[in-house]
Write a protein that holds these residues in place. Structure first.
Motif, PDB file in Angstrom:
ATOM      1  N   ARG A  61       0.850  -1.196   0.000  1.00  0.00           N
ATOM      2  CA  ARG A  61       0.000   0.000   0.000  1.00  0.00           C
ATOM      3  C   ARG A  61       0.882   1.241   0.000  1.00  0.00           C
ATOM      4  NH1 ARG A  61      -5.317  -0.974   0.580  1.00  0.00           N
ATOM      5  NH2 ARG A  61      -5.852  -3.078   1.204  1.00  0.00           N
ATOM      6  N   GLY A  62       0.346   2.306  -0.587  1.00  0.00           N
ATOM      7  CA  GLY A  62       1.110   3.536  -0.647  1.00  0.00           C
ATOM      8  C   GLY A  62       0.304   4.654  -1.256  1.00  0.00           C
ATOM      9  N   SER A  63       1.012   5.680  -1.703  1.00  0.00           N
ATOM     10  CA  SER A  63       0.351   6.821  -2.333  1.00  0.00           C
ATOM     11  C   SER A  63       1.134   7.261  -3.566  1.00  0.00           C
ATOM     12  CB  SER A  63       0.201   7.978  -1.339  1.00  0.00           C
ATOM     13  OG  SER A  63       1.454   8.387  -0.872  1.00  0.00           O
ATOM     14  N   VAL A  64       0.416   7.859  -4.501  1.00  0.00           N
ATOM     15  CA  VAL A  64       1.002   8.307  -5.759  1.00  0.00           C
ATOM     16  C   VAL A  64       1.905   9.512  -5.490  1.00  0.00           C
ATOM     17  CG1 VAL A  64       0.506   9.253  -8.040  1.00  0.00           C
ATOM     18  CG2 VAL A  64      -0.942   7.428  -7.104  1.00  0.00           C
ATOM     19  N   HIS A  65       3.150   9.414  -5.925  1.00  0.00           N
ATOM     20  CA  HIS A  65       4.102  10.522  -5.820  1.00  0.00           C
ATOM     21  C   HIS A  65       4.096  11.349  -7.107  1.00  0.00           C
ATOM     22  CE1 HIS A  65       7.775  12.697  -4.835  1.00  0.00           C
ATOM     23  NE2 HIS A  65       8.177  12.429  -6.063  1.00  0.00           N
ATOM     24  N   ALA A  66       4.031  10.672  -8.254  1.00  0.00           N
ATOM     25  CA  ALA A  66       3.979  11.327  -9.561  1.00  0.00           C
ATOM     26  C   ALA A  66       3.276  10.369 -10.515  1.00  0.00           C
ATOM     27  CB  ALA A  66       5.376  11.645 -10.070  1.00  0.00           C
ATOM     28  N   VAL A  67       2.590  10.927 -11.516  1.00  0.00           N
ATOM     29  CA  VAL A  67       1.809  10.087 -12.425  1.00  0.00           C
ATOM     30  C   VAL A  67       1.845  10.665 -13.834  1.00  0.00           C
ATOM     31  CG1 VAL A  67      -0.356  11.271 -11.865  1.00  0.00           C
ATOM     32  CG2 VAL A  67      -0.426   8.917 -12.703  1.00  0.00           C
ATOM     33  N   SER A  68       1.799   9.762 -14.821  1.00  0.00           N
ATOM     34  CA  SER A  68       1.810  10.165 -16.223  1.00  0.00           C
ATOM     35  C   SER A  68       0.909   9.221 -17.014  1.00  0.00           C
ATOM     36  CB  SER A  68       3.241  10.111 -16.764  1.00  0.00           C
ATOM     37  OG  SER A  68       3.289  10.498 -18.104  1.00  0.00           O
ATOM     38  N   VAL A  69       0.022   9.792 -17.841  1.00  0.00           N
ATOM     39  CA  VAL A  69      -0.882   9.002 -18.685  1.00  0.00           C
ATOM     40  C   VAL A  69      -0.316   8.977 -20.100  1.00  0.00           C
ATOM     41  CG1 VAL A  69      -3.223   8.797 -19.589  1.00  0.00           C
ATOM     42  CG2 VAL A  69      -2.857   9.657 -17.262  1.00  0.00           C
ATOM     43  N   HIS A  70      -0.224   7.776 -20.685  1.00  0.00           N
ATOM     44  CA  HIS A  70       0.347   7.592 -22.019  1.00  0.00           C
ATOM     45  C   HIS A  70      -0.701   7.012 -22.961  1.00  0.00           C
ATOM     46  CE1 HIS A  70       4.445   8.335 -20.538  1.00  0.00           C
ATOM     47  NE2 HIS A  70       3.946   7.834 -19.422  1.00  0.00           N
ATOM     48  N   HIS A  71      -0.774   7.576 -24.167  1.00  0.00           N
ATOM     49  CA  HIS A  71      -1.801   7.178 -25.124  1.00  0.00           C
ATOM     50  C   HIS A  71      -1.260   6.394 -26.311  1.00  0.00           C
ATOM     51  CE1 HIS A  71      -4.982   9.423 -23.112  1.00  0.00           C
ATOM     52  NE2 HIS A  71      -4.026  10.281 -22.813  1.00  0.00           N
ATOM     53  N   ARG A  72       0.043   6.187 -26.370  1.00  0.00           N
ATOM     54  CA  ARG A  72       0.649   5.384 -27.436  1.00  0.00           C
ATOM     55  C   ARG A  72       1.239   4.118 -26.836  1.00  0.00           C
ATOM     56  NH1 ARG A  72       3.381   8.912 -32.072  1.00  0.00           N
ATOM     57  NH2 ARG A  72       1.743  10.449 -32.247  1.00  0.00           N
ATOM     58  N   PRO A  73       1.068   2.979 -27.513  1.00  0.00           N
ATOM     59  CA  PRO A  73       1.606   1.721 -26.983  1.00  0.00           C
ATOM     60  C   PRO A  73       3.130   1.725 -26.939  1.00  0.00           C
ATOM     61  CG  PRO A  73       0.485   1.373 -29.087  1.00  0.00           C
ATOM     62  CD  PRO A  73       0.346   2.821 -28.752  1.00  0.00           C
ATOM     63  N   PHE A  74       3.662   1.012 -25.984  1.00  0.00           N
ATOM     64  CA  PHE A  74       5.110   0.904 -25.782  1.00  0.00           C
ATOM     65  C   PHE A  74       5.524  -0.546 -25.989  1.00  0.00           C
ATOM     66  CE2 PHE A  74       8.645   0.057 -22.798  1.00  0.00           C
ATOM     67  CZ  PHE A  74       9.591   0.905 -23.353  1.00  0.00           C
ATOM     68  N   GLU A  75       6.431  -0.787 -26.894  1.00  0.00           N
ATOM     69  CA  GLU A  75       7.013  -2.101 -27.209  1.00  0.00           C
ATOM     70  C   GLU A  75       5.990  -3.222 -27.287  1.00  0.00           C
ATOM     71  OE1 GLU A  75      10.478  -3.128 -24.980  1.00  0.00           O
ATOM     72  OE2 GLU A  75      11.520  -1.304 -25.544  1.00  0.00           O
ATOM     73  N   VAL A  76       5.786  -3.981 -26.205  1.00  0.00           N
ATOM     74  CA  VAL A  76       4.949  -5.180 -26.247  1.00  0.00           C
ATOM     75  C   VAL A  76       3.457  -4.874 -26.096  1.00  0.00           C
ATOM     76  CG1 VAL A  76       6.794  -6.651 -25.414  1.00  0.00           C
ATOM     77  CG2 VAL A  76       5.231  -5.628 -23.778  1.00  0.00           C
TER      78      VAL A  76
END
Length: 135
Positions: A61-76
């Protein structure tokens, strides 16, 4: 190759970590010399360079320190996997953990949100640690 085909690289210093994921347990290293809790698994302590560790189970358990939303697929990934959300999570145990946030409300993740550990099966019976919002 898909994400479920991913086989974690097991090295002497990481084998206990990946082995524990088979039973959906998240282990963290604690340096016996300086007492610091460490993640990701390593061969030497980044604080004092000692090489003597014990393994401790995380609460997940924890809390979000930083977050980023990505809309393009990455590798696999495929376009159906998007958007995907990457976050630094400050575990209650005292380490910062880089992982994905999953779940239907993942795109609403914000700094300070509480999260809990979930698991994604991958090759070799291992699991990847991921997080979901804990609202």
């Amino acid at each position: 190759m898909s994400q479920s085909d991913f086989l974690p690289p097991e090295r002497p210093g990481t084998a206990p970590y990946w082995d524990a994921t088979r039973s959906r347990r998240l282990l963290l290293q604690r340096c016996r010399a300086c007492g610091q809790l460490i993640h990701h698994p390593r061969e030497a302590c980044p604080h004092c360079l000692a090489q003597d560790f014990v393994w401790e189970e995380s609460t997940g358990r924890g809390s979000v320190h930083a977050v980023s939303v990505h809309h393009r697929p990455f590798e696999v990934m495929t376009p159906q996997d998007c958007p995907y959300v990457v976050a630094f999570v400050d575990l209650d145990d005292g380490v910062r953990f880089l992982s994905d946030i999953v779940g239907p409300d993942r795109e609403t993740a914000a700094v300070g949100d509480r999260v809990r550990l979930v698991w994604k099966p991958v090759a070799g019976g291992c699991h990847l640690p991921l997080f979901e919002l804990d609202r």
